[in-house]
Each structure stands twice: as C-alpha cells, then as structure tokens.
Design a protein around this motif. Structure first.
Motif, PDB file in Angstrom:
ATOM      1  N   PRO A 293       0.837  -1.208   0.000  1.00 27.83           N
ATOM      2  CA  PRO A 293       0.000   0.000   0.000  1.00 27.83           C
ATOM      3  C   PRO A 293       0.865   1.248   0.000  1.00 27.83           C
ATOM      4  CG  PRO A 293       0.028  -1.017   2.174  1.00 27.83           C
ATOM      5  CD  PRO A 293       0.725  -1.961   1.257  1.00 27.83           C
ATOM      6  N   PRO A 294       0.362   2.333  -0.546  1.00 33.04           N
ATOM      7  CA  PRO A 294       1.145   3.578  -0.548  1.00 33.04           C
ATOM      8  C   PRO A 294       1.381   4.075   0.876  1.00 33.04           C
ATOM      9  CG  PRO A 294      -1.105   3.993  -1.249  1.00 33.04           C
ATOM     10  CD  PRO A 294      -0.951   2.506  -1.175  1.00 33.04           C
ATOM     11  N   ARG A 295       2.533   4.696   1.066  1.00 35.97           N
ATOM     12  CA  ARG A 295       2.830   5.240   2.383  1.00 35.97           C
ATOM     13  C   ARG A 295       1.959   6.458   2.663  1.00 35.97           C
ATOM     14  NH1 ARG A 295       9.434   5.213   2.937  1.00 35.97           N
ATOM     15  NH2 ARG A 295       9.710   2.945   2.799  1.00 35.97           N
ATOM     16  N   ARG A 296       1.556   6.569   3.895  1.00 33.51           N
ATOM     17  CA  ARG A 296       0.739   7.719   4.283  1.00 33.51           C
ATOM     18  C   ARG A 296       1.623   8.924   4.493  1.00 33.51           C
ATOM     19  NH1 ARG A 296      -3.347   5.161   8.861  1.00 33.51           N
ATOM     20  NH2 ARG A 296      -4.388   3.618   7.481  1.00 33.51           N
ATOM     21  N   SER A 297       1.213  10.039   3.941  1.00 36.68           N
ATOM     22  CA  SER A 297       1.975  11.272   4.139  1.00 36.68           C
ATOM     23  C   SER A 297       1.573  11.898   5.471  1.00 36.68           C
ATOM     24  CB  SER A 297       1.695  12.260   2.997  1.00 36.68           C
ATOM     25  OG  SER A 297       0.308  12.536   2.922  1.00 36.68           O
TER      26      SER A 297
END
Length: 298
Positions: A293-297
């Motif tokens: 999953p994409p990393r959370r900013s």
C-alpha cells in the motif's frame, strides 16, 4: 561486439571478423572518463573498417561520477549496448571476457562471502540490461589474446585503470600475477562447475514454483513447507518480480542482485515484510505477496 580498444576486445574483433565475415558489427563506448577515450574509439573505428566490420561509437550522456565508478560505467555501457543491439536487430552482444577475468571475478566474490549465484562468476551467456550477452572467449587466456592482436598487427590500448590499485579487480589481478600457485584456468574451471550447479538449483526452484505457486491478478501465494533455503530464496525473488511486473512497479529498484535475505528471514520467522514495492506475509501456512500500500503522508 563490444570493442573497447584493449587487447582482449581487439582480439575478439579479429577472431569474429575471420569466423563470421559480414555477420558481425562492433561498437565502442566512449564513457568520457579519460581525455584519450575519444581518440581510442576512433582508433577502433579505423581498425574495424579495415576488417570490413561496421562500427559505431556510442557516447554516454552526462558525466559518470560518484562512488563505485566502475560499476556505474558498467551499467551505462550495457544500457547503451542493449539499445544499440536492439536497433541493429542483433542476436546478441559479445564481450571479450576471458579465463583470467573469470579467475579474478571468482576470487573477488569469494572474498566477499558470495553464495552459489555469485561464485558462478561470469556466465558464458546472460541477459544484461535486457540484451542477450555472450562471452565466447572464457576459455582463452589473456596472454594468448594479446599475442593474436600483435600477430595481426593491430594497435591496442592498455587502460590505466587496469593498473590502478584503488580498484578491487586490479588488486586481485596483481594477487594472481604474484602467486603462481593460484592457477587462473583452474579457478575458471571451478567457476564453471559452480555455474553448472547454479543452473541445476535454478531448475529445481522452477519446478517447485510450478508446483507450489498460485498466481492471481492481485497476489502470488507460495507453499514453503519443507523446502531448503536456496529454493525459497529463488521463489521469493520470483514472487516479488512477478507482482512488480503485474503492477508495472519500477520503483523502488529491484533486480537479480537485490539482497533478499532480510525478507526471507522475516517470512521464515512468520512476520510481514516489504521489499521492492511488494508486501509479503504468512497466511494459513503459506506466503502471500501483493503490491504494498502507498505510504501515508504526514
């Protein structure tokens, strides 16, 4: 053929021109690392023309700098050669690696604690930067190739980097030169034997992959039970590559040289890990791989 202008590659040029007239082409890479590199490339072009071998000079875009200079130059060189070979519709790119190169590579990798894959050293055939690469001179010695060039009356260039002790390869070359009991042909034969074992291990892993891998649009699932670590290592690498290909993942970088030992240890411990944009973990005794999953900013 990749012809740098050194004695080994000039011997390759002479031998190939004689063995395969009108069926070979040559290219010289101008890395721009030395002031004389452009003149050396033009020298190769003149000699290739005399042998009726079409020749191209390929220049690296931008300067090559920073750490691991030789590795960066190698990557740039093979990228250019692969693109050039595709444009020429060539069957393969031939390089002039020989038995002494093989012995040096074997010792270098042994000193670094390489496994079977690394100790297989220089393969006679491989895929590099997407191009088929062949090394037809692995059974030849450096001295014999130099003698061929001299008898043919061709000029050649001795790259000063080959005697620069800052490079690992130079130090191992000097080690071989100063110790007659270190026999380069014997070391090359050992590397060839390891390469044969490497191929067999690869075939075993492929068989296990066919029997134990389940591939869906979203995941790759492996049954790791009872398999030795080497087979698991190869299957995990293939699983990561399969997920990346299915989702067109290009970053972060991941290739055959990537170290997957931490990921393998994580999976064997029953934990979850991420590598190359792929997350893997255990579920019902099996290992599942999917796009991370994409990393959370923040």
């Amino acid at each position: 053929m990749a012809v740098s202008g050194g004695p080994d590659s000039m011997a390759l040029l002479v031998l190939a021109a004689a063995a395969f007239p009108e069926a070979v082409v040559a290219a010289t890479i101008d890395h721009g690392l030395r002031d004389a590199s452009a003149d050396e490339a033009r020298m190769v072009a003149r000699e290739a023309e005399g042998l009726a071998v079409p020749h191209a000079i390929l220049k690296v875009d931008g300067p090559i700098a920073g750490a691991s200079l030789q590795a960066r130059a190698r990557d740039a060189r093979y990228a250019l050669l692969a693109d050039w070979a595709e444009q020429r519709r060539a069957m393969a790119v031939a390089t002039a690696h020989h038995a002494d190169d093989q012995a040096e590579t074997f010792l270098m990798r042994a000193s670094r604690g390489s496994g079977v894959s690394g100790l297989a050293s220089i393969r006679s055939a491989a895929v590099v930067a997407g191009a088929s690469v062949v090394r037809p001179l692995l059974g030849w010695r450096r001295a014999a190739l130099r003698a061929i060039v001299r008898r043919a009356g061709l000029p050649f260039v001795d790259d000063p980097a080959n005697s620069d002790p800052r490079h690992d390869r130079t130090r191992f070359r000097q080690l071989l030169d100063r110790n007659e009991w270190l026999d380069p042909p014997a070391l090359a034969r050992t590397a060839a034997a390891v390469a044969e074992a490497e191929r067999d291990l690869g075939e075993i892993a492929l068989l296990m992959w066919r029997e134990r891998a389940e591939i869906s649009p979203e995941t790759v699932t492996l049954d790791p039970s009872g398999l030795p670590r080497d087979t698991l290592r190869r299957m995990v690498r293939r699983a990561i590559a399969t997920v990346r290909a299915a989702h067109d993942i290009t970053a972060p970088a991941f290739d055959e040289s990537a170290n997957i030992e931490p990921m393998l240890d994580t999976l064997l411990d029953g934990r979850r890990g991420t590598q190359g944009g792929v997350v893997a973990g255990r579920r019902r005794g099996r290992w599942q791989f999917r796009i991370a999953p994409p990393r959370r900013s923040l």
